[in-house]
Design an enzyme around this catalytic site. Structure first.
Site, PDB file in Angstrom:
ATOM      1  N   ASN A  69      32.078  48.225  41.011  1.00 44.56           N
ATOM      2  CA  ASN A  69      30.877  48.660  40.306  1.00 44.56           C
ATOM      3  C   ASN A  69      29.649  48.156  41.056  1.00 44.56           C
ATOM      4  O   ASN A  69      29.770  47.444  42.052  1.00 44.56           O
ATOM      5  CB  ASN A  69      30.894  48.195  38.841  1.00 44.56           C
ATOM      6  CG  ASN A  69      30.926  46.693  38.718  1.00 44.56           C
ATOM      7  OD1 ASN A  69      30.016  46.008  39.155  1.00 44.56           O
ATOM      8  ND2 ASN A  69      32.005  46.164  38.123  1.00 44.56           N
ATOM      9  N   HIS A  70      28.474  48.522  40.582  1.00 41.31           N
ATOM     10  CA  HIS A  70      27.239  48.251  41.334  1.00 41.31           C
ATOM     11  C   HIS A  70      26.643  46.863  41.094  1.00 41.31           C
ATOM     12  O   HIS A  70      25.529  46.604  41.524  1.00 41.31           O
ATOM     13  CB  HIS A  70      26.179  49.307  41.000  1.00 41.31           C
ATOM     14  CG  HIS A  70      26.508  50.662  41.534  1.00 41.31           C
ATOM     15  ND1 HIS A  70      26.675  50.886  42.879  1.00 41.31           N
ATOM     16  CD2 HIS A  70      26.727  51.847  40.909  1.00 41.31           C
ATOM     17  CE1 HIS A  70      26.965  52.166  43.065  1.00 41.31           C
ATOM     18  NE2 HIS A  70      27.002  52.767  41.887  1.00 41.31           N
TER      19      HIS A  70
END
Ligand code: CTP
Length: 403
Positions: free
Chosen positions: A213-214
Site C-alpha cells: 500500500n502507499h
C-alpha cells in the site's frame, strides 16, 4: 541522533588553562546537531582565540556588551543570549567566575547572561587542587547548586601546576555525556518503553511480487522520534519504507509482512508501557505464496486472499497496564467508525484521519487528525506537519497517563 540535536547551546568560557579544551567541546556539540554560541570572559582570550571558537561554532563569539572597534556600537544583549539558550554550560568555570556567579556579580557579558538565563545552567569547574577544596569555593558550589545550577564535577589527575589532585575540568566527551544524561533524566517519558509500528506491509504473491500500500511510514517515524526526544526507549517495528532514523533511544526492527509485524509486536508488547500502532497493515494476504514466479499463461488470474491477524485487536485483548493507541483511516461515517474501533479493540486512544480531508493520510508530509479517548472525548486538530501531529499525540498521551 543525540538528545542535543537542534538544541541551542550557549557555552561560557572563563579564564583558565582548561579553556584550550573548549574547542573540542564546541566540536562535540556541533557534531551532536546542536546550535552553539560562545561567550568568553576577557581573560579567557589569553588561553584560546575567539577566531578558533567562532570558526568551530559557525557563529560570532561574544565577549563584551559592545564589540571592540565597532563604530556602529551594536549591543550584544545578554538578555537575548540568555533567551536564545536551551542549555547554558560554563566550561571551564574558574573559582573567580563561580564566586561571582554565586554572589550575583555581573561585571562582564558572561555573568550578566548567567543572571538572565532561564534555561538549565551547567558548570564545569577547573582549578588547582587547593582552590577546589577551599571553603570559599565550596561555598560557591553550594550556593550555585541551591540556585538549581548543575555541577559537572572536576576529576582527579595531573594539573597545570604539576600537582596531582582534584580540580581538572571533566573531559569534553564526559561533559557532553553528562549533559545528555541530565536532560534525558528529566524528560517526561524517561524510563518508559514504547512500541511503535510504522509503514506498510508487503504480502508476497510469488518470489517477485507482493501486495502493498502507499503508506510512507512518515507518521510512525515522527512519533518514534518525538517519543525518543521525550526520553522513551522506543522499539520501532517498521514495514518496508524509505524513512531513515538514527537515535540512541530507538531500536529499529524491520519487518516485511503482516505476520512478521504481528510476531515482533507480540515479542515486545508485554514489556512496554505505551504502544502506538500507526502501521498500515494489510488486511488480506495471499492464501498461498507461489514458489516460482507466476507466468502469464492465461488472460486473467484469480488470487485467493485470506485475512491477516489484526495486531491492534490482539494486543487490545491481552493488554494489562499498557496504554494502547490505534489509528483509524476512514472515508465515511468517520467518528462513529473510529469510536467503534476504539471499543472493539480495547484502546485507550484512537487517532482518526479522514481521507476526505485534503493533506491528510498516507503520502503527505501533513496530517489532519482527531483524537478520541477512552471516555469518547473528541479533540479535533488543524492540518499540521506530521512532526507537529506526533508532538500533539505525545502531549495527549502524557496528559492521559499522568491524569
Ligand atoms: N491494524 C493492525 N493489524 C491489522 C490491521 C490493522 O494492527 N491487521 C491496526 C492499524 O495499525 C491501525 C488500526 O489497526 O492502528 C486501524 O486500521 P484500519 O485499517 O483503519 O482498521 P481495520 O480494523 O482494519 O478496519 P477496517 O479496515 O474495516 O476499517
Amino acid at each position: 541522533m543525540s538528545i542535543l540535536s537542534g538544541k541551542n547551546i550557549l557555552l561560557g568560557i572563563s579564564g583558565g588553562i582548561a579553556a584550550y579544551k573548549s574547542a573540542s567541546l564546541v566540536r562535540l556539540f556541533i557534531k551532536s546537531g546542536a546550535n552553539v554560541k560562545v561567550i568568553m570572559t576577557p581573560s579567557s582570550k589569553d588561553f584560546i582565540t575567539p577566531l578558533t571558537l567562532s570558526t568551530l561554532s559557525k557563529n560570532p563569539v561574544y565577549s563584551s556588551f559592545v564589540n571592540e572597534g565597532d563604530d556602529t556600537a551594536v549591543w550584544n544583549s545578554h538578555v537575548d543570549l540568555g533567551m536564545w539558550a536551551d542549555i547554558f554550560i560554563i566550561a571551564p568555570a574558574t573559582a573567580n567566575t563561580l564566586s561571582k556567579m554565586a554572589n550575583g556579580v555581573c561585571d562582564n557579558l558572561l555573568l550578566a547572561t548567567y543572571l538572565s538565563a532561564r534555561c538549565p545552567v551547567f558548570y564545569a569547574p577547573a582549578m588547582d587542587l587547593d582552590m577546589y577544596i577551599h571553603p570559599s569555593t565550596l561555598k560557591s558550589f553550594e550556593a550555585l547548586n541551591s540556585y538549581g545550577n548543575i555541577m559537572v564535577p572536576a576529576t582527579s589527575g595531573e594539573l597545570a601546576s604539576g600537582l596531582v589532585g582534584e580540580g581538572r575540568m571533566a573531559e569534553p566527551e564526559d561533559i557532553v555525556a553528562f549533559i545528555e544524561k541530565a536532560i534525558i533524566d528529566k524528560l517526561p517519558l524517561k524510563g518508559k518503553k514504547m512500541l511503535i509500528t510504522a509503514g506498510p506491509t508487503y504480502e508476497a504473491i510469488d518470489p517477485v511480487r507482493y501486495i502493498g500500500n502507499h503508506s510512507s511510514g512518515k507518521m510512525g517515524f515522527e512519533i518514534a522520534k518525538a517519543s525518543a526526544n521525550l526520553g522513551a526507549q522506543v522499539y520501532l517495528i517498521t514495514g518496508p519504507t524509505h524513512q531513515k532514523i538514527s537515535h540512541s533511544l530507538i531500536d529499529v526492527i524491520p519487518v516485511v509482512s503482516a505476520e512478521d509485524m504481528y510476531n515482533e509486536a507480540h515479542k515486545y508488547f508485554k514489556d512496554v508501557d505505551i504502544a502506538i500502532l500507526s502501521a498500515a497493515v494489510a488486511d488480506f494476504t495471499p492464501k498461498e505464496i507461489a514458489s516460482q514466479k507466476i507466468k502469464k499463461k492465461d488472460a486473467s488470474l484469480i488470487l485467493e486472499l485470506t485475512e491477516t491477524k489484526d495486531i491492534l485487536a490482539s494486543l487490545g485483548g491481552i493488554k494489562t497496564n499498557q496504554f494502547l493507541v490505534g489509528f483509524a483511516l476512514e472515508t465515511d461515517n468517520e467518528l462513529e467508525n473510529a469510536k467503534d474501533k476504539l471499543k472493539r479493540k480495547n484502546l485507550n486512544l484512537i487517532v482518526l484521519n479522514s481521507l476526505n480531508d485534503e493533506g491528510a493520510g498516507f503520502k503527505n508530509d501533513t496530517n489532519k487528525v482527531t483524537f478520541i479517548d477512552a471516555d469518547e472525548t473528541v479533540t479535533e486538530y488543524q492540518l499540521k506537519s506530521k512532526e507537529a501531529v506526533a508532538n500533539d499525540l505525545l502531549n495527549k498521551i502524557l496528559e492521559q497517563i499522568n491524569a
